[in-house]
Design a protein around this motif. Structure first.
Motif, PDB file in Angstrom:
ATOM      1  N   LEU A  66       0.833  -1.198   0.000  1.00  0.00           N
ATOM      2  CA  LEU A  66       0.000   0.000   0.000  1.00  0.00           C
ATOM      3  C   LEU A  66       0.871   1.254   0.000  1.00  0.00           C
ATOM      4  O   LEU A  66       1.940   1.275   0.599  1.00  0.00           O
ATOM      5  CB  LEU A  66      -0.905   0.021   1.240  1.00  0.00           C
ATOM      6  N   GLY A  67       0.365   2.301  -0.675  1.00  0.00           N
ATOM      7  CA  GLY A  67       1.095   3.568  -0.680  1.00  0.00           C
ATOM      8  C   GLY A  67       0.875   4.317   0.620  1.00  0.00           C
ATOM      9  O   GLY A  67       0.069   3.912   1.466  1.00  0.00           O
ATOM     10  N   ASP A  68       1.614   5.410   0.727  1.00  0.00           N
ATOM     11  CA  ASP A  68       1.564   6.223   1.934  1.00  0.00           C
ATOM     12  C   ASP A  68       0.951   7.571   1.547  1.00  0.00           C
ATOM     13  O   ASP A  68       1.342   8.143   0.538  1.00  0.00           O
ATOM     14  CB  ASP A  68       3.029   6.392   2.399  1.00  0.00           C
ATOM     15  N   MET A  69       0.004   8.055   2.326  1.00  0.00           N
ATOM     16  CA  MET A  69      -0.666   9.317   1.997  1.00  0.00           C
ATOM     17  C   MET A  69       0.318  10.482   1.837  1.00  0.00           C
ATOM     18  O   MET A  69       0.034  11.460   1.169  1.00  0.00           O
ATOM     19  CB  MET A  69      -1.686   9.678   3.078  1.00  0.00           C
ATOM     20  N   SER A  70       1.481  10.372   2.486  1.00  0.00           N
ATOM     21  CA  SER A  70       2.440  11.487   2.422  1.00  0.00           C
ATOM     22  C   SER A  70       3.441  11.319   1.281  1.00  0.00           C
ATOM     23  O   SER A  70       4.369  12.103   1.153  1.00  0.00           O
ATOM     24  CB  SER A  70       3.182  11.602   3.754  1.00  0.00           C
ATOM     25  N   GLU A  71       3.268  10.283   0.446  1.00  0.00           N
ATOM     26  CA  GLU A  71       4.290  10.049  -0.583  1.00  0.00           C
ATOM     27  C   GLU A  71       4.287  11.152  -1.649  1.00  0.00           C
ATOM     28  O   GLU A  71       3.251  11.726  -1.979  1.00  0.00           O
ATOM     29  CB  GLU A  71       4.162   8.649  -1.205  1.00  0.00           C
ATOM     30  N   GLN A  72       5.494  11.435  -2.144  1.00  0.00           N
ATOM     31  CA  GLN A  72       5.698  12.496  -3.136  1.00  0.00           C
ATOM     32  C   GLN A  72       5.694  11.897  -4.534  1.00  0.00           C
ATOM     33  O   GLN A  72       6.029  10.736  -4.700  1.00  0.00           O
ATOM     34  CB  GLN A  72       7.074  13.142  -2.920  1.00  0.00           C
ATOM     35  N   VAL A  73       5.392  12.715  -5.534  1.00  0.00           N
ATOM     36  CA  VAL A  73       5.544  12.238  -6.908  1.00  0.00           C
ATOM     37  C   VAL A  73       7.045  12.105  -7.221  1.00  0.00           C
ATOM     38  O   VAL A  73       7.872  12.725  -6.559  1.00  0.00           O
ATOM     39  CB  VAL A  73       4.859  13.176  -7.933  1.00  0.00           C
ATOM     40  N   SER A  74       7.366  11.275  -8.212  1.00  0.00           N
ATOM     41  CA  SER A  74       8.781  11.043  -8.582  1.00  0.00           C
ATOM     42  C   SER A  74       8.963  11.315 -10.076  1.00  0.00           C
ATOM     43  O   SER A  74       8.926  10.387 -10.881  1.00  0.00           O
ATOM     44  CB  SER A  74       9.178   9.592  -8.307  1.00  0.00           C
ATOM     45  N   PRO A  75       9.197  12.602 -10.454  1.00  0.00           N
ATOM     46  CA  PRO A  75       9.325  12.919 -11.884  1.00  0.00           C
ATOM     47  C   PRO A  75      10.467  12.168 -12.560  1.00  0.00           C
ATOM     48  O   PRO A  75      10.408  11.878 -13.748  1.00  0.00           O
ATOM     49  CB  PRO A  75       9.584  14.432 -11.890  1.00  0.00           C
ATOM     50  N   ARG A  76      11.531  11.875 -11.806  1.00  0.00           N
ATOM     51  CA  ARG A  76      12.613  11.015 -12.313  1.00  0.00           C
ATOM     52  C   ARG A  76      12.676   9.834 -11.360  1.00  0.00           C
ATOM     53  O   ARG A  76      12.872  10.019 -10.163  1.00  0.00           O
ATOM     54  CB  ARG A  76      13.945  11.769 -12.302  1.00  0.00           C
ATOM     55  N   TRP A  77      12.497   8.631 -11.884  1.00  0.00           N
ATOM     56  CA  TRP A  77      12.359   7.474 -11.009  1.00  0.00           C
ATOM     57  C   TRP A  77      12.918   6.263 -11.744  1.00  0.00           C
ATOM     58  O   TRP A  77      12.421   5.915 -12.823  1.00  0.00           O
ATOM     59  CB  TRP A  77      10.872   7.278 -10.688  1.00  0.00           C
ATOM     60  N   SER A  78      13.943   5.639 -11.175  1.00  0.00           N
ATOM     61  CA  SER A  78      14.540   4.471 -11.830  1.00  0.00           C
ATOM     62  C   SER A  78      13.630   3.264 -11.684  1.00  0.00           C
ATOM     63  O   SER A  78      12.979   3.069 -10.658  1.00  0.00           O
ATOM     64  CB  SER A  78      15.902   4.190 -11.208  1.00  0.00           C
ATOM     65  N   LEU A  79      13.641   2.437 -12.725  1.00  0.00           N
ATOM     66  CA  LEU A  79      12.824   1.216 -12.722  1.00  0.00           C
ATOM     67  C   LEU A  79      13.520   0.098 -11.936  1.00  0.00           C
ATOM     68  O   LEU A  79      12.901  -0.884 -11.551  1.00  0.00           O
ATOM     69  CB  LEU A  79      12.653   0.797 -14.193  1.00  0.00           C
ATOM     70  N   ASP A  80      14.816   0.277 -11.706  1.00  0.00           N
ATOM     71  CA  ASP A  80      15.626  -0.823 -11.179  1.00  0.00           C
ATOM     72  C   ASP A  80      15.464  -1.100  -9.683  1.00  0.00           C
ATOM     73  O   ASP A  80      15.831  -2.169  -9.224  1.00  0.00           O
ATOM     74  CB  ASP A  80      17.117  -0.583 -11.479  1.00  0.00           C
ATOM     75  N   ASN A  81      14.964  -0.137  -8.901  1.00  0.00           N
ATOM     76  CA  ASN A  81      14.878  -0.447  -7.466  1.00  0.00           C
ATOM     77  C   ASN A  81      13.459  -0.405  -6.910  1.00  0.00           C
ATOM     78  O   ASN A  81      13.227   0.021  -5.793  1.00  0.00           O
ATOM     79  CB  ASN A  81      15.821   0.456  -6.653  1.00  0.00           C
ATOM     80  N   LEU A  82      12.512  -0.904  -7.705  1.00  0.00           N
ATOM     81  CA  LEU A  82      11.139  -1.021  -7.208  1.00  0.00           C
ATOM     82  C   LEU A  82      11.058  -2.285  -6.345  1.00  0.00           C
ATOM     83  O   LEU A  82      11.819  -3.224  -6.567  1.00  0.00           O
ATOM     84  CB  LEU A  82      10.158  -1.167  -8.379  1.00  0.00           C
ATOM     85  N   PRO A  83      10.126  -2.328  -5.390  1.00  0.00           N
ATOM     86  CA  PRO A  83      10.018  -3.566  -4.607  1.00  0.00           C
ATOM     87  C   PRO A  83       9.451  -4.706  -5.458  1.00  0.00           C
ATOM     88  O   PRO A  83       8.593  -4.478  -6.306  1.00  0.00           O
ATOM     89  CB  PRO A  83       9.043  -3.185  -3.487  1.00  0.00           C
ATOM     90  N   ALA A  84       9.978  -5.912  -5.271  1.00  0.00           N
ATOM     91  CA  ALA A  84       9.435  -7.072  -5.980  1.00  0.00           C
ATOM     92  C   ALA A  84       8.088  -7.424  -5.350  1.00  0.00           C
ATOM     93  O   ALA A  84       7.845  -7.133  -4.181  1.00  0.00           O
ATOM     94  CB  ALA A  84      10.397  -8.236  -5.872  1.00  0.00           C
ATOM     95  N   LEU A  85       7.260  -8.071  -6.128  1.00  0.00           N
ATOM     96  CA  LEU A  85       5.904  -8.346  -5.639  1.00  0.00           C
ATOM     97  C   LEU A  85       5.882  -9.373  -4.514  1.00  0.00           C
ATOM     98  O   LEU A  85       5.062  -9.303  -3.615  1.00  0.00           O
ATOM     99  CB  LEU A  85       5.038  -8.837  -6.808  1.00  0.00           C
ATOM    100  N   ASN A  86       6.811 -10.334  -4.570  1.00  0.00           N
ATOM    101  CA  ASN A  86       6.790 -11.372  -3.537  1.00  0.00           C
ATOM    102  C   ASN A  86       7.376 -10.907  -2.207  1.00  0.00           C
ATOM    103  O   ASN A  86       7.238 -11.573  -1.206  1.00  0.00           O
ATOM    104  CB  ASN A  86       7.482 -12.654  -4.020  1.00  0.00           C
ATOM    105  N   HIS A  87       8.036  -9.745  -2.192  1.00  0.00           N
ATOM    106  CA  HIS A  87       8.510  -9.189  -0.914  1.00  0.00           C
ATOM    107  C   HIS A  87       7.452  -8.228  -0.421  1.00  0.00           C
ATOM    108  O   HIS A  87       7.661  -7.037  -0.359  1.00  0.00           O
ATOM    109  CB  HIS A  87       9.837  -8.430  -1.082  1.00  0.00           C
ATOM    110  N   SER A  88       6.261  -8.733  -0.116  1.00  0.00           N
ATOM    111  CA  SER A  88       5.152  -7.813   0.177  1.00  0.00           C
ATOM    112  C   SER A  88       5.384  -7.106   1.508  1.00  0.00           C
ATOM    113  O   SER A  88       5.997  -7.625   2.426  1.00  0.00           O
ATOM    114  CB  SER A  88       3.842  -8.566   0.183  1.00  0.00           C
ATOM    115  N   GLU A  89       4.910  -5.885   1.519  1.00  0.00           N
ATOM    116  CA  GLU A  89       5.148  -5.049   2.695  1.00  0.00           C
ATOM    117  C   GLU A  89       3.875  -4.232   2.962  1.00  0.00           C
ATOM    118  O   GLU A  89       3.152  -3.898   2.040  1.00  0.00           O
ATOM    119  CB  GLU A  89       6.300  -4.096   2.420  1.00  0.00           C
ATOM    120  N   THR A  90       3.601  -3.965   4.175  1.00  0.00           N
ATOM    121  CA  THR A  90       2.462  -3.123   4.496  1.00  0.00           C
ATOM    122  C   THR A  90       2.970  -1.885   5.203  1.00  0.00           C
ATOM    123  O   THR A  90       3.777  -1.996   6.115  1.00  0.00           O
ATOM    124  CB  THR A  90       1.467  -3.861   5.416  1.00  0.00           C
ATOM    125  N   THR A  91       2.520  -0.749   4.719  1.00  0.00           N
ATOM    126  CA  THR A  91       3.009   0.481   5.358  1.00  0.00           C
ATOM    127  C   THR A  91       1.821   1.232   5.943  1.00  0.00           C
ATOM    128  O   THR A  91       0.695   1.015   5.533  1.00  0.00           O
ATOM    129  CB  THR A  91       3.703   1.395   4.342  1.00  0.00           C
TER     130      THR A  91
END
Ligand code: KG4
Ligand code: ZN
Length: 347
Positions: free
Chosen positions: A322-347
């Motif tokens: 889940l996202g965080d209500m305080s999260e900022q937009v990322s106009p420049r954002w690398s594709l390489d360090n996104l969380p994998a789906l199987n490492h699920s996390e709840t924030t």
């Protein structure tokens, strides 16, 4: 789980409803192309203002066409980046407000992840792992995809993106923005072999691209023709074909190299230039020869759309990311360090 997806990273407002049991239920799109045509490119401030005008009616349309009401929506996904900061802020504020008001979770999606997962919206969907060629107006990348969120960039453009190359060359030929699709149509009437453009960076190892030299080559070719007089429609078609052939063959050579290096047999083509007929045909033929399989999103999902964001967001929300209500937009954002789906996390 039923998710409302919102895309506003550039000049298309896209909204869609995706259900993890039933698939894509609706999608609504508004393209700002006409708004920007007079300026020869996207004007960020105009783009942001137009997203504001279009979001409410598009959300209403997507909800109605999916036979959903607010009560049926279990989550909201929006494009968090990369893209134009003002345009992203509109989608992000709108999506987070909706999620807050509707008391459902929300998640910010990577725009390029949306593109590379777009073929998953149709059958047969590619199985992991695969190599993805992402070719849009802002990006040209080859990515190894081992699962959702498991991306390794193999190569990318050092200067212009492939779509940018199409658009700039189209401009040299006097075509309106975005000229890519018009140039492609014009190339249908071109004489093969009249001009030969280089295949940039194919004579050395590696998977990076460079397309700005092709635009310069086109400019010089046009200047040479103009020494004899005005450009005729046939001259334009011949330049268009030579340019398109060079881009398509360069992309095909790099795709083949990426498949050989990774040992993979599945290739996914995504992003606006993925709508190019000649590219599709060429890669189809190449993959047949290699004994592999090529996958494309349906044409309307090659360019920016809300369906790919709803899909990617639904997968992440379903996995508890889940996202965080305080999260900022990322106009420049690398594709390489996104969380994998199987490492699920709840924030
Ligand atoms: O993915 P997209 O809609 O937006 C970005 O995220 O950039 O891609 C738009 C790009 C533009 O540069 C457009 O000219 C190009 O895709 N494009 C094409 C074709 N259709 C769209 N380029 C070549 N041939 C086409 N048929
Ligand atoms: Zn895009």
């Amino acid at each position: 789980m039923r998710v409302l997806g919102i895309e506003t990273s550039c000049d298309e407002t896209g909204v869609a409803v995706y259900d993890t049991e039933q698939g894509l239920l609706s999608h609504a799109l508004y393209s700002q192309v006409k708004l920007h045509a007079d300026y020869g490119g996207v004007v960020p401030e105009l783009a942001s203002r137009d997203h504001i005008r279009k979001l409410v009616p598009l959300v209403q349309k997507a909800l109605m066409e999916s036979n959903s009401t607010q009560a049926d929506i279990d989550g909201v996904a929006y494009t968090r980046g990369p893209g134009l900061v003002g345009a992203l802020l509109v989608g992000s504020s709108f999506a987070r407000s909706l999620a807050y008001g509707w008391k459902v979770p929300m998640v910010g999606v990577h725009h390029m992840e949306g593109h590379l997962l777009a073929p998953m919206l149709d059958e047969p969907a590619p199985e992991f792992p695969f190599v993805a060629l992402l070719v849009s107006g802002g990006h040209s990348m080859l990515v190894r995809v081992d699962g959702i969120g498991e991306y390794q960039t193999l190569g990318e453009t050092l200067d212009d993106a492939a779509g940018e190359g199409f658009d700039k060359t189209a401009k040299l030929l006097g075509l309106d923005y975005p000229g890519g699709p018009v140039l492609a149509k014009m190339a249908d009437d071109g004489t093969a072999g009249r001009f030969t453009f280089p295949r940039p960076m194919t004579d050395r190892p590696g998977l990076d691209f460079s397309f700005s030299g092709l635009k310069t080559f086109a400019a010089n070719t046009i200047k040479d023709i103009q020494k004899q007089g005005e450009l005729s429609p046939q001259d334009k078609a011949d330049v268009a074909l030579a340019f398109q052939t060079a881009v398509v063959q360069t992309l095909a050579i790099k795709c083949k190299r990426a498949l050989t290096e990774t040992g993979l047999k599945r290739l996914v083509i995504a992003g606006g230039v993925g709508a190019n007929k000649s590219l599709r045909e060429s890669l189809q033929t190449m993959m047949k020869k290699l004994g592999g399989q090529v996958y494309y999103p349906r044409l309307e999902f090659c360019t920016d759309n809300g369906a790919m964001i709803a899909y990617a967001g639904a997968k992440r929300l379903e996995a508890g990311q889940l996202g965080d209500m305080s999260e900022q937009v990322s106009p420049r954002w690398s594709l390489d360090n996104l969380p994998a789906l199987n490492h699920s996390e709840t924030t």
